[in-house]
Design a protein around this motif. Structure first.
Motif, mmCIF file in Angstrom:
data_model
loop_
_atom_site.group_PDB
_atom_site.id
_atom_site.type_symbol
_atom_site.label_atom_id
_atom_site.label_comp_id
_atom_site.label_asym_id
_atom_site.label_seq_id
_atom_site.Cartn_x
_atom_site.Cartn_y
_atom_site.Cartn_z
ATOM 1 N N TYR A 36 0.882 -0.670 -0.571
ATOM 2 C CA TYR A 36 0.235 -0.299 0.583
ATOM 3 C C TYR A 36 1.125 0.993 0.377
ATOM 4 N N THR A 37 1.086 1.647 -1.712
ATOM 5 C CA THR A 37 1.844 3.271 -1.227
ATOM 6 C C THR A 37 0.802 4.527 -0.504
ATOM 7 N N LEU A 38 1.881 4.946 -0.043
ATOM 8 C CA LEU A 38 1.946 7.108 0.339
ATOM 9 C C LEU A 38 1.232 7.669 -0.334
ATOM 10 N N ASP A 39 1.077 7.283 -1.873
ATOM 11 C CA ASP A 39 0.232 7.932 -2.647
ATOM 12 C C ASP A 39 -0.775 7.836 -2.734
ATOM 13 N N TYR A 40 -1.273 6.254 -2.827
ATOM 14 C CA TYR A 40 -2.742 6.164 -1.985
ATOM 15 C C TYR A 40 -3.420 6.318 -1.190
ATOM 16 N N LEU A 41 -2.297 6.361 0.002
ATOM 17 C CA LEU A 41 -3.242 6.747 1.833
ATOM 18 C C LEU A 41 -3.166 7.903 1.030
ATOM 19 N N ASN A 42 -2.378 9.068 0.874
ATOM 20 C CA ASN A 42 -2.467 10.529 1.126
ATOM 21 C C ASN A 42 -4.486 10.549 0.000
ATOM 22 N N GLN A 43 -3.949 10.208 -1.039
ATOM 23 C CA GLN A 43 -5.566 10.127 -2.076
ATOM 24 C C GLN A 43 -6.566 9.922 -1.046
ATOM 25 N N GLN A 44 -6.261 9.048 -0.686
ATOM 26 C CA GLN A 44 -8.035 8.511 0.350
ATOM 27 C C GLN A 44 -8.278 9.605 1.845
ATOM 28 N N LEU A 45 -6.697 9.972 1.873
ATOM 29 C CA LEU A 45 -7.191 10.610 2.772
ATOM 30 C C LEU A 45 -7.958 11.693 2.540
ATOM 31 N N ARG A 46 -7.187 12.363 1.980
ATOM 32 C CA ARG A 46 -8.286 13.371 0.578
ATOM 33 C C ARG A 46 -9.400 13.424 0.694
ATOM 34 N N THR A 76 -11.356 -0.250 1.586
ATOM 35 C CA THR A 76 -11.865 1.231 1.627
ATOM 36 C C THR A 76 -11.084 1.628 2.444
ATOM 37 N N LEU A 77 -10.786 3.531 2.867
ATOM 38 C CA LEU A 77 -10.158 3.781 4.558
ATOM 39 C C LEU A 77 -11.581 4.360 5.303
ATOM 40 N N THR A 78 -11.001 4.387 6.065
ATOM 41 C CA THR A 78 -12.019 4.674 7.570
ATOM 42 C C THR A 78 -11.268 5.658 7.916
ATOM 43 N N VAL A 79 -11.384 6.671 8.886
ATOM 44 C CA VAL A 79 -10.587 7.449 9.597
ATOM 45 C C VAL A 79 -11.413 8.133 10.522
ATOM 46 N N LEU A 80 -10.712 7.696 11.530
ATOM 47 C CA LEU A 80 -11.144 8.700 12.841
ATOM 48 C C LEU A 80 -10.470 9.151 12.951
ATOM 49 N N LYS A 81 -11.043 11.335 13.297
ATOM 50 C CA LYS A 81 -10.375 11.578 14.053
ATOM 51 C C LYS A 81 -9.208 12.404 15.197
ATOM 52 N N LYS A 120 -11.055 11.600 2.274
ATOM 53 C CA LYS A 120 -12.527 11.867 3.443
ATOM 54 C C LYS A 120 -11.765 12.682 4.143
ATOM 55 N N GLU A 121 -11.592 14.305 2.864
ATOM 56 C CA GLU A 121 -10.889 15.781 4.005
ATOM 57 C C GLU A 121 -10.221 16.023 4.299
ATOM 58 N N VAL A 122 -9.809 14.647 4.701
ATOM 59 C CA VAL A 122 -7.826 14.723 5.562
ATOM 60 C C VAL A 122 -6.787 15.532 4.608
ATOM 61 N N PHE A 123 -6.133 16.671 5.108
ATOM 62 C CA PHE A 123 -4.811 16.925 4.057
ATOM 63 C C PHE A 123 -4.166 17.461 5.300
ATOM 64 N N ASN A 124 -3.958 16.745 6.390
ATOM 65 C CA ASN A 124 -2.668 16.882 7.337
ATOM 66 C C ASN A 124 -3.241 14.985 8.664
ATOM 67 N N ILE A 125 -2.114 14.206 8.478
ATOM 68 C CA ILE A 125 -2.474 12.861 8.696
ATOM 69 C C ILE A 125 -2.234 12.959 10.183
ATOM 70 N N ASP A 126 -1.626 14.363 10.985
ATOM 71 C CA ASP A 126 -1.816 14.913 12.207
ATOM 72 C C ASP A 126 -2.771 14.409 13.014
#
Length: 236
Positions: free
Chosen positions: A113-123, A143-148, A125-131
């Protein structure tokens, strides 16, 4: 029988079998798929495609193969519902790729799983800051599930202690394409006279209405064929 007629008949039969099989197996097969669902869908498609155009193969053998494969999928799904161990074997486990704002590179390498694809799926989810991410998990269907983190989550009415009107049902479709959906009226004990009164209050006739729905908050949304827009943006 001419070959083109045979191909046409076989194609119709293949489509019908695929439709019947999909209805039998349920919605999961056509939703976002796990690895097993993907293999099942590809194989079913290959069998029906061969049935449709490969006139050298006997139809009854392909139909038999199709039925056996559908039964195998059904039995696998049935076993998965009964055993957590088999369910994990067929579908796999979710994988955590971000924990407390830190990327877990070893987990990503295992999945290729690449960083490019991770960043794409985060975006997406309207996440532009991994922190901002407390946990990010790759589900079994990819699919990517995100808990902020709590400080970055959207504020709700409950957080602000704002009163809300209770909603105990789904929206009810009343009219579609200018026709009353009588089944929905009967099931929800809504008299047609009430609906006619609502239309009359808005100076509308039934045939003018494209779509009408009773919302969960008790209001009625109505869309008509004539939108009275001076410059509709969907014109080509």
């Amino acid at each position: 029988m001419p070959e083109y007629m045979e191909v046409m008949i076989r194609t119709i039969v293949a489509f019908s079998l695929l439709l019947i099989g999909a209805r039998f197996l349920g919605k999961q097969t056509i939703s976002q798929m796990t690895i097993f669902d993907f293999i099942a869908a590809i194989t079913l498609g290959a069998i029906t495609a061969a049935l449709a155009y490969n006139v050298r193969l006997k139809p009854h053998t392909l139909v038999f193969s199709y039925i056996i494969f559908v039964l195998v999928i059904f039995m696998t799904a049935f076993i998965s519902t009964k055993s957590r161990k088999w369910r994990k074997f067929f579908a796999g486990d979710p994988t955590v790729v971000i924990q407390n704002g830190k990327i877990l590179e070893s987990n990503m390498r295992k999945m290729r799983y690449t960083l490019d694809y991770l960043n794409q799926q985060l975006r997406e989810k309207e996440v532009f800051n991994i922190d901002e991410v407390l946990f990010a998990i790759i589900e079994t269907n990819g699919t990517l599930t995100v808990l902020k983190k709590p400080q970055y989550r959207n504020v709700t009415r409950q957080d602000l202690m704002i009163a809300t009107n209770p909603e105990s049902r789904l929206p009810i479709e009343l009219i579609m394409d200018g026709e009353i959906i009588e089944k929905n009226l009967k099931e929800n004990k809504l008299p047609q006279t009430w609906l006619n009164t609502e239309l009359n209050n808005r100076n509308l006739h039934l045939k003018e209405v494209v779509y009408a729905v009773l919302l969960a908050n008790g209001n009625i949304y109505i869309d008509t064929y004539r939108d009275h827009l001076l410059a509709p943006i969907d014109k080509e």
